[in-house]
Design a protein around this motif. Sequence first.
Motif, PDB file in Angstrom:
ATOM      1  N   LYS A 223       0.819  -1.214   0.000  1.00 31.52           N
ATOM      2  CA  LYS A 223       0.000   0.000   0.000  1.00 31.52           C
ATOM      3  C   LYS A 223       0.852   1.262   0.000  1.00 31.52           C
ATOM      4  CE  LYS A 223      -4.109  -2.079   2.013  1.00 31.52           C
ATOM      5  NZ  LYS A 223      -3.645  -3.411   2.494  1.00 31.52           N
ATOM      6  N   ALA A 224       1.831   1.293  -0.864  1.00 32.56           N
ATOM      7  CA  ALA A 224       2.691   2.479  -0.979  1.00 32.56           C
ATOM      8  C   ALA A 224       1.886   3.649  -1.539  1.00 32.56           C
ATOM      9  CB  ALA A 224       3.872   2.177  -1.898  1.00 32.56           C
ATOM     10  N   GLU A 225       2.369   4.864  -1.259  1.00 33.60           N
ATOM     11  CA  GLU A 225       1.725   6.068  -1.787  1.00 33.60           C
ATOM     12  C   GLU A 225       1.782   6.092  -3.309  1.00 33.60           C
ATOM     13  OE1 GLU A 225       3.499   9.907  -0.594  1.00 33.60           O
ATOM     14  OE2 GLU A 225       3.358   9.033   1.413  1.00 33.60           O
ATOM     15  N   GLU A 226       2.946   5.750  -3.835  1.00 32.75           N
ATOM     16  CA  GLU A 226       3.101   5.741  -5.285  1.00 32.75           C
ATOM     17  C   GLU A 226       4.289   4.867  -5.624  1.00 32.75           C
ATOM     18  OE1 GLU A 226       3.949   9.752  -6.604  1.00 32.75           O
ATOM     19  OE2 GLU A 226       6.071   9.544  -6.187  1.00 32.75           O
ATOM     20  N   ILE A 227       4.389   4.518  -6.915  1.00 28.08           N
ATOM     21  CA  ILE A 227       5.573   3.819  -7.355  1.00 28.08           C
ATOM     22  C   ILE A 227       6.277   4.666  -8.389  1.00 28.08           C
ATOM     23  CG2 ILE A 227       3.862   2.275  -8.429  1.00 28.08           C
ATOM     24  CD1 ILE A 227       6.600   0.599  -8.756  1.00 28.08           C
ATOM     25  N   GLN A 228       7.577   4.796  -8.235  1.00 22.24           N
ATOM     26  CA  GLN A 228       8.373   5.552  -9.206  1.00 22.24           C
ATOM     27  C   GLN A 228       9.208   4.567  -9.999  1.00 22.24           C
ATOM     28  OE1 GLN A 228      10.709   8.286  -6.907  1.00 22.24           O
ATOM     29  NE2 GLN A 228       8.921   9.435  -6.191  1.00 22.24           N
ATOM     30  N   VAL A 229       9.054   4.617 -11.321  1.00 19.81           N
ATOM     31  CA  VAL A 229       9.852   3.764 -12.182  1.00 19.81           C
ATOM     32  C   VAL A 229      10.852   4.655 -12.901  1.00 19.81           C
ATOM     33  CG1 VAL A 229       9.776   2.151 -14.114  1.00 19.81           C
ATOM     34  CG2 VAL A 229       7.939   2.152 -12.438  1.00 19.81           C
ATOM     35  N   TRP A 230      12.124   4.505 -12.561  1.00 21.49           N
ATOM     36  CA  TRP A 230      13.161   5.372 -13.126  1.00 21.49           C
ATOM     37  C   TRP A 230      13.781   4.720 -14.342  1.00 21.49           C
ATOM     38  CZ3 TRP A 230      14.203  10.309 -11.336  1.00 21.49           C
ATOM     39  CH2 TRP A 230      13.527  10.670 -10.178  1.00 21.49           C
ATOM     40  N   LYS A 231      13.610   5.393 -15.500  1.00 20.50           N
ATOM     41  CA  LYS A 231      14.083   4.827 -16.761  1.00 20.50           C
ATOM     42  C   LYS A 231      15.051   5.801 -17.409  1.00 20.50           C
ATOM     43  CE  LYS A 231      10.348   1.792 -17.481  1.00 20.50           C
ATOM     44  NZ  LYS A 231      10.508   0.517 -18.102  1.00 20.50           N
ATOM     45  N   ASP A 232      15.336   5.596 -18.699  1.00 17.61           N
ATOM     46  CA  ASP A 232      16.234   6.531 -19.372  1.00 17.61           C
ATOM     47  C   ASP A 232      15.498   7.338 -20.441  1.00 17.61           C
ATOM     48  OD1 ASP A 232      15.854   4.496 -21.123  1.00 17.61           O
ATOM     49  OD2 ASP A 232      17.962   3.935 -21.309  1.00 17.61           O
ATOM     50  N   VAL A 233      14.173   7.463 -20.269  1.00 24.66           N
ATOM     51  CA  VAL A 233      13.379   8.323 -21.154  1.00 24.66           C
ATOM     52  C   VAL A 233      12.524   9.243 -20.280  1.00 24.66           C
ATOM     53  CG1 VAL A 233      13.235   6.753 -23.113  1.00 24.66           C
ATOM     54  CG2 VAL A 233      11.589   6.529 -21.252  1.00 24.66           C
ATOM     55  N   ASP A 234      12.039  10.335 -20.872  1.00 24.08           N
ATOM     56  CA  ASP A 234      11.298  11.335 -20.098  1.00 24.08           C
ATOM     57  C   ASP A 234       9.884  10.909 -19.715  1.00 24.08           C
ATOM     58  OD1 ASP A 234      13.261  13.154 -19.817  1.00 24.08           O
ATOM     59  OD2 ASP A 234      12.639  14.457 -21.472  1.00 24.08           O
ATOM     60  N   GLY A 235       9.544   9.662 -19.956  1.00 23.05           N
ATOM     61  CA  GLY A 235       8.181   9.207 -19.675  1.00 23.05           C
ATOM     62  C   GLY A 235       7.545   8.748 -20.973  1.00 23.05           C
ATOM     63  N   ILE A 236       6.225   8.684 -20.981  1.00 22.56           N
ATOM     64  CA  ILE A 236       5.522   8.309 -22.199  1.00 22.56           C
ATOM     65  C   ILE A 236       5.427   9.553 -23.073  1.00 22.56           C
ATOM     66  CG2 ILE A 236       3.331   7.497 -23.122  1.00 22.56           C
ATOM     67  CD1 ILE A 236       2.861   6.063 -20.458  1.00 22.56           C
ATOM     68  N   LEU A 237       5.758   9.421 -24.364  1.00 25.26           N
ATOM     69  CA  LEU A 237       5.736  10.590 -25.250  1.00 25.26           C
ATOM     70  C   LEU A 237       4.452  10.637 -26.073  1.00 25.26           C
ATOM     71  CD1 LEU A 237       9.427  10.582 -26.533  1.00 25.26           C
ATOM     72  CD2 LEU A 237       8.449  11.834 -24.608  1.00 25.26           C
ATOM     73  N   THR A 238       4.116  11.846 -26.541  1.00 32.15           N
ATOM     74  CA  THR A 238       2.890  12.017 -27.329  1.00 32.15           C
ATOM     75  C   THR A 238       2.987  11.329 -28.691  1.00 32.15           C
ATOM     76  OG1 THR A 238       3.794  14.133 -28.046  1.00 32.15           O
ATOM     77  CG2 THR A 238       2.143  14.202 -26.286  1.00 32.15           C
ATOM     78  N   ALA A 239       4.212  11.041 -29.144  1.00 29.70           N
ATOM     79  CA  ALA A 239       4.398  10.318 -30.404  1.00 29.70           C
ATOM     80  C   ALA A 239       5.835   9.808 -30.433  1.00 29.70           C
ATOM     81  CB  ALA A 239       4.130  11.222 -31.605  1.00 29.70           C
ATOM     82  N   ASP A 240       6.136   8.956 -31.396  1.00 30.80           N
ATOM     83  CA  ASP A 240       7.490   8.467 -31.558  1.00 30.80           C
ATOM     84  C   ASP A 240       8.383   9.634 -31.983  1.00 30.80           C
ATOM     85  OD1 ASP A 240       9.858   7.381 -32.493  1.00 30.80           O
ATOM     86  OD2 ASP A 240       8.888   5.609 -33.353  1.00 30.80           O
TER      87      ASP A 240
END
Length: 457
Positions: A223-240
């Motif tokens: 029951k964590a407040e949130e989960i942070q997934v640290w990757k090497d991209v700025d997140g989900i992008l609006t397009a490729d």
Amino acid sequence: MKFGGSSVADAARLRHVADIINTQADRKPVLVLSAMGDTTDHLLEAGDAALKQGKVEITQIENLHQATVKNLKLVREQLTNEPLADGIKPSQKDFNGLLDELKRLLSGIALIRELTPRTKDYLVSFGERLSVRLAAAFFRSVNMNARAFDAFDTGFISNSDYTKAELLKESWDLIPQKILPLIKENIIPVITGFIAKDAKGCITTLGRGGSDLSATMIAASCKAEEIQVWKDVDGILTADPRIVKNARPVQNVTYDEAAELAYFGAQVLHPRAMLPCMKTGTPVLVKNSYNTDAPGTRIENAAVSAKKSPPVRAITSRRNVTLVDIVSTRMLGQYGFLAEVFSVFARNSISVDMVATSEVSVSLTLDAAFDLGEVKKELSKIAQVEVKGGKAIVSIIGNVKRSSEILARAFRICQFIGVPVQMISQGASKVNISFIVNDTEADEVVKALHMDFFDAQ
Ligand code: ASP
Ligand code: MG
């Protein structure tokens, strides 16, 4: 907080990870780490070399880990876990013990020339087990109260489907039982992603990229407040970004939207990894460890997300698609026709992606890589069949409650740039409107749609 392979790839990255954690230390983080860099691939290659050439070769893996130890100025004693309070055991085997064990395992594979799925899982588990020990030792050396744990010592139990094991329901209770007492002691657990153990006590893995699932499972069950997934991209992008130069991170998406985007190869969580969070409503924040200032993408449930967002979240495409048109007057008022059509595809092990039907025809799409010779022969017995290669699927991911607005704008654009839409599918998914255009026109359509939905406001 989950850090993927590229976020823990070397000493510099690990220092940076320590900084990221330190800024949030008061939030009582639990850490999940992947293997360093490409270690999982290197372990699989080492297994292959042992199997096929009888060679024991782990220089690359050893060099990366030893260089990192040296660079972080860690000595042997620091790489052993410090004992914990009553009854809580950190991982038993230390870093150097594991490196020896890995060599012995590879010698074993080289001698018997056999590498079963079970042994493969045991082999790749060394990547995550080494990385958490090294990282925890380093975090302790900079005064963080970190301890390394193998996931199977923190309640991760799975079935015995080696290389793609599923976690058992019991894990939902066991994980918080093991982890919450650590948090109470102000310990920062550093836990291996990707691995578990089955009922026989053998190490299993959750499939490639499985660390995301390990992390969402911990977050949801504790029951964590949130989960942070640290990757090497700025997140989900609006397009490729290779197609649309000014593609930008999407701030909010729903779990369903993120799952649809994953199908189109977006750099997000595997849909499987989202399941635990969908169950509990735990929000997932995808962040870039190489660009911490970027806000990242927040994946959360529909009610929260809808309030904040424009109708369209992202535009994606999938090229190299084949369209099959099947027409039969026999279909009118009949039953069983669609079943017959789909059984032909099933018998030939061909996976169908999009489908649209009318009273007398079915159009469907599939990956161009499939050989359709046999399917065409069989279908021709019951219908007229036309196979059209060179197509692409363009998908608009967004709030389908506003579909009339989205469709009107999208088709106006297609008309404007002179691209005929050849098939449409909307309704099956609550978040995705897809249509087919010629492969050669797909990039142009994506660019034009992106401009209209994201830049024209
Ligand atoms: N190290 C594993 C892999 O590369 C698991 C993960 O990174 O999620 O697939
Ligand atoms: Mg990896």
